[in-house]
Write an enzyme that holds these catalytic residues in place. Structure first.
Site, PDB file in Angstrom:
ATOM      1  N   SER A 122     -26.792  24.012 -38.594  1.00  0.00           N
ATOM      2  CA  SER A 122     -25.693  24.567 -37.784  1.00  0.00           C
ATOM      3  C   SER A 122     -25.720  26.097 -37.801  1.00  0.00           C
ATOM      4  CB  SER A 122     -24.340  24.017 -38.235  1.00  0.00           C
ATOM      5  OG  SER A 122     -23.988  24.515 -39.497  1.00  0.00           O
ATOM      6  N   ASN A 123     -26.048  26.690 -38.945  1.00  0.00           N
ATOM      7  CA  ASN A 123     -26.182  28.152 -38.965  1.00  0.00           C
ATOM      8  C   ASN A 123     -27.369  28.603 -38.121  1.00  0.00           C
ATOM      9  OD1 ASN A 123     -24.251  29.721 -40.799  1.00  0.00           O
ATOM     10  ND2 ASN A 123     -24.738  27.912 -42.032  1.00  0.00           N
ATOM     11  N   LEU A 156     -33.157  25.525 -49.547  1.00  0.00           N
ATOM     12  CA  LEU A 156     -32.803  25.390 -50.964  1.00  0.00           C
ATOM     13  C   LEU A 156     -33.952  25.634 -51.940  1.00  0.00           C
ATOM     14  CD1 LEU A 156     -30.436  22.287 -50.684  1.00  0.00           C
ATOM     15  CD2 LEU A 156     -29.903  24.717 -50.410  1.00  0.00           C
ATOM     16  N   ILE A 176     -37.882  30.891 -53.204  1.00  0.00           N
ATOM     17  CA  ILE A 176     -38.950  31.576 -52.453  1.00  0.00           C
ATOM     18  C   ILE A 176     -39.977  32.103 -53.465  1.00  0.00           C
ATOM     19  CG2 ILE A 176     -39.487  33.506 -50.881  1.00  0.00           C
ATOM     20  CD1 ILE A 176     -37.812  31.276 -49.568  1.00  0.00           C
ATOM     21  N   ASN A 222     -30.091  35.681 -47.690  1.00  0.00           N
ATOM     22  CA  ASN A 222     -29.665  34.286 -47.847  1.00  0.00           C
ATOM     23  C   ASN A 222     -28.159  34.211 -47.654  1.00  0.00           C
ATOM     24  OD1 ASN A 222     -29.770  31.491 -48.708  1.00  0.00           O
ATOM     25  ND2 ASN A 222     -28.933  32.169 -50.676  1.00  0.00           N
ATOM     26  N   HIS A 230     -24.843  32.022 -48.925  1.00  0.00           N
ATOM     27  CA  HIS A 230     -24.435  31.115 -50.004  1.00  0.00           C
ATOM     28  C   HIS A 230     -22.964  30.759 -49.788  1.00  0.00           C
ATOM     29  CE1 HIS A 230     -24.918  29.348 -53.985  1.00  0.00           C
ATOM     30  NE2 HIS A 230     -23.678  29.753 -54.218  1.00  0.00           N
ATOM     31  N   ASP A 240     -29.877  33.482 -56.343  1.00  0.00           N
ATOM     32  CA  ASP A 240     -28.513  33.938 -56.028  1.00  0.00           C
ATOM     33  C   ASP A 240     -28.091  35.230 -56.724  1.00  0.00           C
ATOM     34  OD1 ASP A 240     -28.264  31.645 -54.484  1.00  0.00           O
ATOM     35  OD2 ASP A 240     -27.368  30.490 -56.110  1.00  0.00           O
TER      36      ASP A 240
HETATM   37  C1  GAR Z   1     -24.660  26.288 -45.572  1.00  0.00           C
HETATM   38  O1  GAR Z   1     -23.325  26.066 -45.957  1.00  0.00           O
HETATM   39  C2  GAR Z   1     -25.304  27.290 -46.506  1.00  0.00           C
HETATM   40  O2  GAR Z   1     -24.414  28.254 -47.001  1.00  0.00           O
HETATM   41  C3  GAR Z   1     -25.773  26.388 -47.634  1.00  0.00           C
HETATM   42  O3  GAR Z   1     -26.302  25.266 -46.955  1.00  0.00           O
HETATM   43  C4  GAR Z   1     -25.510  25.031 -45.782  1.00  0.00           C
HETATM   44  C5  GAR Z   1     -26.460  24.765 -44.628  1.00  0.00           C
HETATM   45  O4  GAR Z   1     -25.742  24.303 -43.514  1.00  0.00           O
HETATM   46  N1  GAR Z   1     -26.756  27.051 -48.450  1.00  0.00           N
HETATM   47  C6  GAR Z   1     -26.795  26.937 -49.768  1.00  0.00           C
HETATM   48  O5  GAR Z   1     -26.058  26.187 -50.402  1.00  0.00           O
HETATM   49  C7  GAR Z   1     -27.845  27.821 -50.465  1.00  0.00           C
HETATM   50  N2  GAR Z   1     -27.675  27.824 -51.871  1.00  0.00           N
HETATM   51  P1  GAR Z   1     -26.418  24.236 -42.067  1.00  0.00           P
HETATM   52  O6  GAR Z   1     -27.758  23.543 -42.232  1.00  0.00           O
HETATM   53  O7  GAR Z   1     -25.455  23.443 -41.236  1.00  0.00           O
HETATM   54  O8  GAR Z   1     -26.578  25.651 -41.571  1.00  0.00           O
END
Ligand code: GAR
Length: 191
Positions: free
Chosen positions: A15-16, A87, A90, A104, A106, A147
């Site tokens: 979604s991001n 996740l 890198i 990134n 978080h 992080d």
């Molecule tokens: C997001 O909430 C992002 O912040 C998180 O994964 C989700 C991905 O959502 N990332 C982490 O937890 C990294 N440690 P999406 O696939 O719908 O964009």
């Protein structure tokens, strides 16, 4: 015109990734040149197709034991590498070539709720279990420690007594969608 190039890593629902694609779609001074993904079932891959963005599917062997991903990245020479729901750690060989060029997102207020195992719903469940009164998002540079890179942006929200991990997750995603594309653009303009 010198186009600023972005490489995205995303392996989740994407979604991001989609919000970022939408944001940059009509901005000709920027281009999204590649989506790197470690999950062949990730919805981000279909979304990339819809936007005509090239994709690279990686596995642990190729990512950590060979330089094939780094070589592909170097061919593009991106101005910014963006982790949008990725996740895996890198590898140092990539981080070393792109100091302050990898960011990134978080879904918590780092340094709280960071580190190994702290991702997605795990974080929201822990936040609710600990009766926190706030949570939020953090956008940060990526360094060798999970992080812990320099924080570029944070936005907090207050939690209500009735909050569940699901309702929190929805609120956090909304915040991410609102701010992440803008912060990426800002980082590109400052870089
Ligand atoms: C997001 O909430 C992002 O912040 C998180 O994964 C989700 C991905 O959502 N990332 C982490 O937890 C990294 N440690 P999406 O696939 O719908 O964009």
């Amino acid at each position: 015109m010198n186009t600023k190039k972005i490489i995205l890593f995303a392996s989740g629902s994407g979604s991001n990734f989609e919000e970022i694609c939408k944001h940059f779609e009509d901005k000709k001074q920027f281009s999204i040149d590649l989506l790197i993904c470690n999950n062949s079932k990730a919805r981000a891959l279909n979304k990339a197709k819809a936007y005509g963005i090239k994709t690279l599917l990686i596995n642990k062997e190729s990512f950590y034991k060979t330089s094939s991903t780094l070589d592909k990245i170097l061919k593009i020479t991106p101005d910014l590498i963006v982790l949008a729901g990725f996740l895996w750690k890198i590898p140092t060989k990539i981080i070393d070539k792109f100091p302050n060029k990898i960011i990134n997102i978080h879904p918590a207020l780092l340094p709280d709720y960071g580190g190994k195992g702290m991702y997605g719903m795990n974080i929201h469940k822990a936040v609710i279990e600990n009766n926190e009164t706030k949570s939020g998002i953090t956008i940060h540079f990526v360094n060798k420690n999970y992080d812990e890179g320099k924080i570029l942006f944070q936005k907090a929200i207050n939690l209500e007594g009735t909050e569940s991990s699901e309702s929190l997750s929805r609120k956090i995603l909304k915040l991410e969608h609102k701010f992440f594309p803008k912060i990426i653009e800002k980082a590109l303009n400052n870089g």
